[in-house]
Motif scaffolding. Structure first.
Motif, short mmCIF file in Angstrom:
data_model
loop_
_atom_site.label_atom_id
_atom_site.label_comp_id
_atom_site.label_asym_id
_atom_site.label_seq_id
_atom_site.Cartn_x
_atom_site.Cartn_y
_atom_site.Cartn_z
N HIS A 78 34.92 55.06 25.44
CA HIS A 78 34.95 54.57 26.82
C HIS A 78 33.80 55.17 27.64
O HIS A 78 33.08 54.45 28.33
CB HIS A 78 36.29 54.90 27.48
CG HIS A 78 36.40 54.42 28.89
ND1 HIS A 78 36.63 53.10 29.20
CD2 HIS A 78 36.29 55.08 30.08
CE1 HIS A 78 36.66 52.96 30.52
NE2 HIS A 78 36.46 54.14 31.07
N THR A 94 38.55 57.65 24.05
CA THR A 94 38.03 58.26 25.28
C THR A 94 36.52 58.44 25.18
O THR A 94 35.77 58.11 26.11
CB THR A 94 38.72 59.61 25.56
OG1 THR A 94 40.12 59.38 25.68
CG2 THR A 94 38.18 60.25 26.82
N TYR A 114 36.87 48.22 29.02
CA TYR A 114 38.19 47.99 29.61
C TYR A 114 39.30 48.29 28.60
O TYR A 114 40.31 48.91 28.93
CB TYR A 114 38.30 46.55 30.12
CG TYR A 114 39.56 46.35 30.94
CD1 TYR A 114 39.60 46.72 32.27
CD2 TYR A 114 40.69 45.79 30.37
CE1 TYR A 114 40.74 46.57 33.02
CE2 TYR A 114 41.85 45.62 31.12
CZ TYR A 114 41.88 46.00 32.45
OH TYR A 114 43.02 45.85 33.19
N GLU A 132 42.48 52.72 29.03
CA GLU A 132 43.82 53.30 29.07
C GLU A 132 43.88 54.63 28.32
O GLU A 132 44.48 55.60 28.79
CB GLU A 132 44.84 52.32 28.48
CG GLU A 132 46.29 52.71 28.71
CD GLU A 132 46.69 52.69 30.18
OE1 GLU A 132 47.53 53.54 30.56
OE2 GLU A 132 46.19 51.86 30.94
N GLU A 152 43.41 55.38 39.80
CA GLU A 152 43.94 54.06 40.17
C GLU A 152 42.87 53.17 40.78
O GLU A 152 42.78 51.98 40.47
CB GLU A 152 45.12 54.22 41.14
CG GLU A 152 46.37 54.74 40.47
CD GLU A 152 47.49 55.00 41.48
OE1 GLU A 152 47.51 54.33 42.54
OE2 GLU A 152 48.31 55.89 41.22
N GLU A 204 42.22 57.19 30.39
CA GLU A 204 43.11 57.58 31.49
C GLU A 204 44.14 58.60 31.01
O GLU A 204 44.37 59.62 31.68
CB GLU A 204 43.82 56.36 32.06
CG GLU A 204 44.80 56.70 33.17
CD GLU A 204 45.57 55.49 33.69
OE1 GLU A 204 46.36 55.68 34.62
OE2 GLU A 204 45.38 54.38 33.16
N GLU A 205 44.73 58.35 29.87
CA GLU A 205 45.72 59.28 29.33
C GLU A 205 45.11 60.65 29.06
O GLU A 205 45.76 61.67 29.27
CB GLU A 205 46.35 58.71 28.06
CG GLU A 205 47.26 57.53 28.32
CD GLU A 205 47.78 56.88 27.05
OE1 GLU A 205 47.68 57.50 25.97
OE2 GLU A 205 48.28 55.74 27.14
N GLU A 265 40.60 52.01 37.99
CA GLU A 265 41.30 51.05 37.14
C GLU A 265 41.44 49.69 37.82
O GLU A 265 41.21 48.65 37.19
CB GLU A 265 42.68 51.62 36.78
CG GLU A 265 43.44 50.81 35.76
CD GLU A 265 44.74 51.47 35.36
OE1 GLU A 265 45.35 50.99 34.39
OE2 GLU A 265 45.18 52.44 36.02
#
Length: 183
Positions: A29, A26, A77, A81, A99, A84-85, A102
């Motif tokens: 990212h 995270t 990219y 994920e 969403e 996002e979690e 993403e």
């Protein structure tokens, strides 16, 4: 999970840092997402100057920037994920915004991959002094402009997820709050 700095220390016996000291996906990212944005626009500016100045060395510098930006897009990219979690567990975060971000990230990733491949081709043609160097540079510049637009929009959508101060309706409510305070 909140990062507690008190758990970040160097273990003298094991000669290692405790795991909490290092960035997770995270963190990575959030850090790396800026690279494709700035790499694509900065590379575009450098490439435009290289075309104007007819400087192969400047074009090569631009191509390297594009390749780095492309790799950064892949890393952003790949770590998305995990980000996002992490953010889904935070109260008040909109699943719709996640969403949107993403889905748009796929287009940005594809455009940056195309940019990276085109930059690699441009780099090779420039090094080999090909007659296609100029035309390739113009094509890469065009791709970089499109890529910048896509990746900047992706970044904007990502910023909407947690930075409520940039929401359009937040600015209106802030102004309303300021007006009420002044009366």
């Amino acid at each position: 999970m909140v990062f507690d700095r008190s758990h970040c220390f160097f273990d003298q016996k094991k000669k290692t840092f405790k795991k909490a000291c290092f960035m997770n996906q995270t963190h990575l990212h959030l850090l790396i997402t800026h690279l494709p944005i700035f790499g694509s626009i900065l590379g575009g500016i450098v490439l435009a100057y290289g075309l104007w100045a007819k400087s192969d060395q400047t074009k090569l510098a631009a191509y390297i920037l594009f390749i780095i930006a492309s790799v950064g897009a892949g890393i952003a990219y790949a770590t998305g994920e995990a980000a996002e979690e992490t953010v889904e567990r935070i109260a008040g975060v909109s699943d719709h915004l996640i969403e949107q971000h993403e889905e748009f990230a796929v287009f940005a990733l594809i455009s940056l991959i195309v940019l990276g491949v085109a930059a690699l081709v441009g780099l090779l043609l420039t090094v080999r002094k090909s007659k296609w160097t100029g035309a390739t540079a113009v094509a890469v510049l065009f791709i970089s402009i499109i890529s910048f637009g896509l990746v900047a929009r992706t970044g904007y959508l990502g910023g909407q997820i947690r930075h409520t101060e940039v929401h359009a309706n937040s600015a209106a409510s802030l102004q309303g709050g300021e007006n009420e305070e002044h009366h």
